[in-house]
Design an enzyme around this catalytic site. Structure first.
Site, mmCIF file in Angstrom:
data_model
loop_
_atom_site.group_PDB
_atom_site.id
_atom_site.type_symbol
_atom_site.label_atom_id
_atom_site.label_comp_id
_atom_site.label_asym_id
_atom_site.label_seq_id
_atom_site.Cartn_x
_atom_site.Cartn_y
_atom_site.Cartn_z
ATOM 1 N N GLU A 148 -93.496 85.122 63.174
ATOM 2 C CA GLU A 148 -93.396 85.196 63.905
ATOM 3 C C GLU A 148 -94.584 85.518 65.387
ATOM 4 O O GLU A 148 -94.607 86.763 66.030
ATOM 5 C CB GLU A 148 -93.807 86.709 63.317
ATOM 6 C CG GLU A 148 -92.383 87.020 62.451
ATOM 7 C CD GLU A 148 -92.845 88.491 60.946
ATOM 8 O OE1 GLU A 148 -92.934 89.691 61.985
ATOM 9 O OE2 GLU A 148 -92.060 88.352 60.204
ATOM 10 N N GLU A 206 -102.012 93.503 59.447
ATOM 11 C CA GLU A 206 -101.022 92.979 58.320
ATOM 12 C C GLU A 206 -99.847 92.162 58.976
ATOM 13 O O GLU A 206 -99.114 93.147 59.430
ATOM 14 C CB GLU A 206 -100.495 93.936 56.777
ATOM 15 C CG GLU A 206 -99.929 92.521 55.815
ATOM 16 C CD GLU A 206 -98.836 92.407 56.392
ATOM 17 O OE1 GLU A 206 -98.877 90.936 56.919
ATOM 18 O OE2 GLU A 206 -97.710 92.897 56.028
HETATM 19 N N1 LIG Z 1 -97.609 93.769 69.202
HETATM 20 C C1 LIG Z 1 -97.409 95.001 68.626
HETATM 21 N N2 LIG Z 1 -97.488 96.194 68.770
HETATM 22 C C2 LIG Z 1 -97.203 96.721 68.583
HETATM 23 N N3 LIG Z 1 -96.511 97.117 67.195
HETATM 24 C C3 LIG Z 1 -96.427 95.452 66.365
HETATM 25 C C4 LIG Z 1 -96.702 93.836 67.562
HETATM 26 N N4 LIG Z 1 -96.439 93.482 66.818
HETATM 27 C C5 LIG Z 1 -95.696 93.568 65.991
HETATM 28 N N5 LIG Z 1 -96.154 95.139 65.734
HETATM 29 C C6 LIG Z 1 -95.514 95.866 64.022
HETATM 30 O O1 LIG Z 1 -96.684 95.564 63.655
HETATM 31 C C7 LIG Z 1 -95.925 95.295 62.254
HETATM 32 C C8 LIG Z 1 -95.775 94.641 60.942
HETATM 33 S S1 LIG Z 1 -95.610 94.473 59.251
HETATM 34 C C9 LIG Z 1 -97.081 95.882 59.143
HETATM 35 C C10 LIG Z 1 -96.641 96.976 58.455
HETATM 36 C C11 LIG Z 1 -98.290 97.715 57.870
HETATM 37 N N6 LIG Z 1 -99.297 97.602 58.720
HETATM 38 C C12 LIG Z 1 -98.379 97.379 56.729
HETATM 39 O O2 LIG Z 1 -99.250 96.675 56.791
HETATM 40 O O3 LIG Z 1 -97.598 97.867 55.804
HETATM 41 C C13 LIG Z 1 -94.986 96.133 62.280
HETATM 42 O O4 LIG Z 1 -94.317 97.422 62.171
HETATM 43 C C14 LIG Z 1 -94.414 95.732 63.956
HETATM 44 O O5 LIG Z 1 -93.443 96.329 64.130
#
Ligand SMILES: Nc1ncnc2c1ncn2[C@@H]1O[C@H](CSCC[C@H](N)C(=O)O)[C@@H](O)[C@H]1O
Ligand SMILES: Nc1ncnc2c1ncn2[C@@H]1O[C@H](CSCC[C@H](N)C(=O)O)[C@@H](O)[C@H]1O
Lengths: 360, 360
Positions: A129, A120
């Site tokens: 983002e 997501e």
């Molecule tokens: N390059 C990266 N490597 C690892 N995690 C990442 C990332 N870029 C973003 N994230 C993580 O991705 C998440 C996106 S929000 C979605 C969170 C969860 N999958 C859900 O659906 O509820 C955040 O927790 C953020 O910290």
């Protein structure tokens, strides 16, 4: 654009480290139902398969993949939220299936390639983002040639809209400039310093803040006053980072409301879970963030306001040029140029306008 | 504590780059009047002298020093605000006296030592932002042995207080935890995941946010329910960074209000402009941020709330241990430990308490 990795980490990831913020996403029913149905209505994509969850956050998508029968799920998360995710996996008895890995997906090494990447990654107006960059990176490194992406497709939409916000922002801006001129007087009188040379930069700063910063908004469908058009289509399996560095579109829209005011434009997105051509979904699922009376999302819509609004009538035709690039200072934010010409039903052309906006 | 300089720059300096923010400080009449009077009532400190303004922002203090007759003013500013300051200096005809230099004071080289260092370095509760470190660094490198500091002295104060905020924060916190338990139920019912293992970390996060984060507040003097005590005194000419890394104080306070509720403690500061022993001010000026009916400042007071409040009466004695350290994650933020024992006029000792707070 050069990004200082530590600055990016400090600024971008900090909010995701809070359970409060994860909970906000977990409370978005439209978001949750779509992903839930995407997984459980398409168990054949998960059953016995290996899955990678990019940015697992609380771990929710990884857990669902596990519950849908995955053989192995790699759940990668950059922030300390990984520790909570690990506990949650255990509490739901999936510790033998779901492996939570703390780290940026760009830096992580997996022991094998995967059948499915689920993530997501959508920000405001889809691309804010720039997290999809990380998903593309993961796909190119870790998805099997036969693999599928969850979601598989994404689209961005734009439509003309009306809103009282336009008036409010305009009067806020006027108020701020009124204050400024009082301030100039007082500073001269009380403190002997003439600050009027700062009027121009101050007014530019304020204009950017009040009039050019696009806004989060949750629109009612009847605030959309003309036809919506697609400005970007993304195939998650094949798109490259280069393809999403910018969005350029020439679209037209026709006013559908009777006499009304064109106060600006609203942008939103949808994503679909269709599997791949070779391995299609049994049940296609859609997640849309379009204005809706009953189903609003935490993404809302991104609103670009005109100052002042323009009177339009049913049948007026808009020709819109939309262009969005990443901000030079911060690759996770965006800058938009939007120009529009209006042809009235009588055939008369209104003066075209061209505006600059910031997605902050 | 190790600080990533780029992260610090991105996070700390960004707001100071906005004229809007500089204007807020320029509109604080208490602040402005104190510095203005300090300079113009003590022209002998400036006339014909060399001056360094640490963190000149809009350039206001440097301009006043120039108007008071300084031979040369070095006005150092880390952010792009330096460009506005340079324009302002020119518009006020001081370009031959005031030299604006863009850079961190730590990195800048001046052609000479100076007679006066002037700076408005005070953050919330005096030390938040830790900007005084930079002033000390400038003093040790660039102030002549005979030089004077503007301001010359600073003090921190603490006093018992009452406020409805305590109830509000408590009920906000209860509301958030109530929401959480609904959320647990819904997530289990609708999405088949048991998140109760996250209750403890979530409740810690929320407790920190609602109950342990100290607040900005603008108190009315009658909300101060007991005597105020000094918890730190600083001589700006001799203090070292080591001296301000923490604040430790054992103080006592006596309740002065009749029957009332002790809802927490309020912290504030004052600074004085006294010149130096060898070269005293002609007119001593005080800048205080104490609660005041008529003269509030943008600093307000820093409030540390108790949950729940405690009933106290006139004459009750408080013995307070206060200790403040810099946060390990961000050296510009602070953590406070506050313990208190209450001796009632009857001689009865109430159960002592000990609380942890964050200045964010
Ligand atoms: N390059 C990266 N490597 C690892 N995690 C990442 C990332 N870029 C973003 N994230 C993580 O991705 C998440 C996106 S929000 C979605 C969170 C969860 N999958 C859900 O659906 O509820 C955040 O927790 C953020 O910290
Ligand atoms: N280490 C450092 N080097 C240079 N400037 C600094 C600094 N630390 C803080 N500053 C600047 O110091 C200013 C403090 S605010 C005070 C601004 C101005 N002197 C006035 O009185 O109105 C900010 O503009 C900030 O950017």
């Amino acid at each position: 654009t050069v990004v200082d990795k530590d600055v990016d980490f400090a600024n971008y990831f900090c909010t995701y480290g809070f359970l409060y913020h994860q909970k906000e996403m977990l409370c978005d029913r439209v978001r949750m139902d779509s992903y839930y149905n995407a997984v459980f209505d398409n168990k054949h994509h998960f059953d016995g398969k290996t899955v990678l969850d990019v940015g697992t956050g609380s771990g929710i998508l990884a857990i669902w993949a596990g519950q849908a029968g995955a053989r192995k799920v790699y759940a990668v998360e950059a922030t300390k939220m990984s520790e909570h995710a690990r506990k949650l996996v255990k509490a739901n008895n999936l510790q033998d299936v779901v492996e939570v890995i703390e780290g940026s997906i760009e830096d992580v090494t997996l022991p094998e390639k995967v059948d499915v990447i689920i993530s997501e990654w959508m920000g405001y107006f889809l691309l804010r983002e720039s997290m999809f960059d990380s998903v593309i990176c993961a796909r190119d490194r870790w998805l099997k040639p036969t693999g599928v992406m969850y979601p598989s497709n994404a689209r961005m939409w734009l439509a003309p809209m009306r809103s009282r916000l336009a008036d409010q922002k305009m009067s806020d801006h006027e108020g701020a400039m009124g204050d400024w001129f009082c301030f100039l007087d007082e500073t001269k009188t009380n403190y002997g310093v003439d600050m009027s040379v700062l009027t121009k930069p101050f007014s530019e700063e304020q204009k950017k803040y009040y009039l050019q910063t696009s806004l989060w908004n949750n629109l009612h469908p009847n605030q959309v006053v003309g036809t919506a058009a697609i400005i970007k289509e993304i195939d998650c399996l094949t798109v490259t980072v280069n393809d999403i560095l910018n969005v350029r579109a020439s679209i037209s829209s026709s006013i559908s409301a009777e006499e009304t005011r064109l106060c600006g434009f609203a942008g939103w997105f949808d994503v679909h879970f269709r599997g791949s051509k070779e391995n299609p979904a049994q049940q296609e699922i859609e997640l849309t963030t379009a204005p809706s009376e009953d189903y609003s999302t935490h993404w809302g819509q991104q609103v670009f306001l005109l100052h002042p609004p323009i009177s339009v009538s049913k049948g007026d035709d808009l020709n819109i040029n939309f262009s969005m690039d990443r901000s030079k200072q911060n690759h996770r934010l965006m800058e938009v140029e939007l120009s529009c010409e209006i042809k009235q039903t009588s055939g008369k052309l209104l003066l075209p306008f061209r505006n600059k906006f910031y997605i902050e």
